[in-house]
Scaffold this active site. Structure first.
Site, PDB file in Angstrom:
ATOM      1  N   ALA A  93      -6.002   2.774   8.104  1.00  0.00           N
ATOM      2  CA  ALA A  93      -4.567   2.959   8.309  1.00  0.00           C
ATOM      3  C   ALA A  93      -4.319   3.499   9.721  1.00  0.00           C
ATOM      4  O   ALA A  93      -4.805   2.943  10.706  1.00  0.00           O
ATOM      5  CB  ALA A  93      -4.015   3.886   7.228  1.00  0.00           C
TER       6      ALA A  93
ATOM      7  N   LEU B  80      -7.260   3.996  12.173  1.00  0.00           N
ATOM      8  CA  LEU B  80      -7.810   2.799  12.815  1.00  0.00           C
ATOM      9  C   LEU B  80      -7.032   2.454  14.077  1.00  0.00           C
ATOM     10  O   LEU B  80      -7.620   2.143  15.118  1.00  0.00           O
ATOM     11  CB  LEU B  80      -7.769   1.629  11.828  1.00  0.00           C
ATOM     12  CG  LEU B  80      -8.336   0.300  12.326  1.00  0.00           C
ATOM     13  CD1 LEU B  80      -9.818   0.431  12.658  1.00  0.00           C
ATOM     14  CD2 LEU B  80      -8.127  -0.795  11.289  1.00  0.00           C
TER      15      LEU B  80
ATOM     16  N   ASP C 224       0.810  -1.212   0.000  1.00  0.00           N
ATOM     17  CA  ASP C 224       0.000   0.000   0.000  1.00  0.00           C
ATOM     18  C   ASP C 224       0.847   1.267   0.000  1.00  0.00           C
ATOM     19  O   ASP C 224       0.450   2.293  -0.546  1.00  0.00           O
ATOM     20  CB  ASP C 224      -0.938   0.013   1.207  1.00  0.00           C
ATOM     21  CG  ASP C 224      -2.157  -0.902   1.006  1.00  0.00           C
ATOM     22  OD1 ASP C 224      -2.312  -1.439  -0.100  1.00  0.00           O
ATOM     23  OD2 ASP C 224      -2.937  -1.060   1.968  1.00  0.00           O
TER      24      ASP C 224
END
EC number: 2.7.1.23
Length: 301
Positions: free
Chosen positions: A197, A200, A81
């Protein structure tokens, strides 16, 4: 060695650029295999210039990300990512879609395992895919009313303390209305994409990628009454550094600006977007189950 599947002559994308994570083990061989697969589908293959330079790849033409718009039909990202975040920010607003292939770890955006590339990628190139539009944040850093930096973020804009300095005090306004003064380790302004990301891990909620909103998440606030809040997508959030040492603002954890007391960060939803392409059987909930180790649903569903 990857080879194209039979009946792969049909294609929705003719010019394909490959982007790779520089330091991943075996990335050179994987990129070469990927290039062979894509060229075997009848596509013109390019290697992103920085990827080619760092890995010493030759045999295919190169293009810089800045030159993709109008000359590249599809970008295939091989890595994680973080690699996707870097190239997506450069391509925001270019109308060039991206496909993410992960190198062993399941990613939220790089959601195609390399082991399934030879089956999945030809279908996407042939036009069998789901398109997923993602929003970005546009952040301006102001000092004495003058712009000192501007950046896009696909995941988040984070104002926080660095090193071992104490708490930072921030004053937050939304659409010109004062929201609160907050003493904390920092504040995350997140897109729905970024809700899985840093936001969270700081206790924020997960927003579905299609939710139109902006998420504010305090980082270890001094007062437990400072809670995450989801704002309307057209909100303009202004964060002022009231007090604090070694305060920084970073964008997707990939670039940053050092801040002083009195500096302001103005954050709004960008008018630029990116498009992620997924296999036609893609499920956001399946990705969350696998990434967050949720229990599988009963087989009767």
């Amino acid at each position: 060695m990857l080879s194209p599947s039979p009946n792969s002559s049909k294609k929705a994308f003719s010019r394909v650029a490959l982007v790779g994570k520089f330091h991943a083990d075996g990335i050179e061989d994987h990129l070469k295999d990927l290039a062979t697969l894509v060229s075997g589908l009848g596509c013109e293959v390019f290697i992103e210039a920085e990827t080619a330079t760092h890995l010493g790849l030759s045999g295919y033409p190169t293009k810089t990300a800045q030159d993709f718009a109008g000359s590249i039909d599809l970008v295939v990202v091989l890595g994680g990512d973080g690699t996707m975040l870097g190239i997506a920010r450069q391509l925001a607003g270019s109308n060039v879609p991206l496909v993410g292939i992960n190198m062993g770890r399941l990613g939220y955006m790089t959601d195609i395992p390399f082991q399934s590339v030879k089956d999945t990628l030809p279908k996407i190139i042939a036009g069998d895919f789901e398109a997923d539009t993602r929003t970005l944040l546009d952040a301006v850093v102001l000092r004495d009313g003058k712009e000192i930096n501007r950046a896009l973020a696909l995941n988040d804009v984070v104002v926080n303390r660095s090193g071992i300095s104490g708490m930072v005090e921030l004053a937050v306004q939304v659409n010109g209305s004062f929201m609160y003064n907050q003493r904390s380790d920092g504040l995350i302004v997140s897109t729905p994409t970024g809700s899985t990301a840093y936001a969270l891990s700081a206790g924020g909620p997960i927003l579905h990628p299609h939710v139109a909103g902006i998420l504010l998440v305090p980082i270890a606030p001094h007062s437990l009454s400072n809670r995450p809040i989801v704002l309307p997508k057209h909100s303009v959030t202004v964060i002022e550094v009231v007090n604090g040492l070694e305060v920084i603002v970073n964008f997707d954890m990939q670039s940053q600006t050092n801040l002083q007391s009195g500096d302001k960060i103005e954050v709004r939803q960008s008018d630029k977007t990116i498009a992620l392409l997924h296999p036609s059987n893609h499920s956001d909930y399946k990705t969350l189950r696998e990434k967050l180790h949720w229990n599988e649903y009963p087989s009767t569903f």
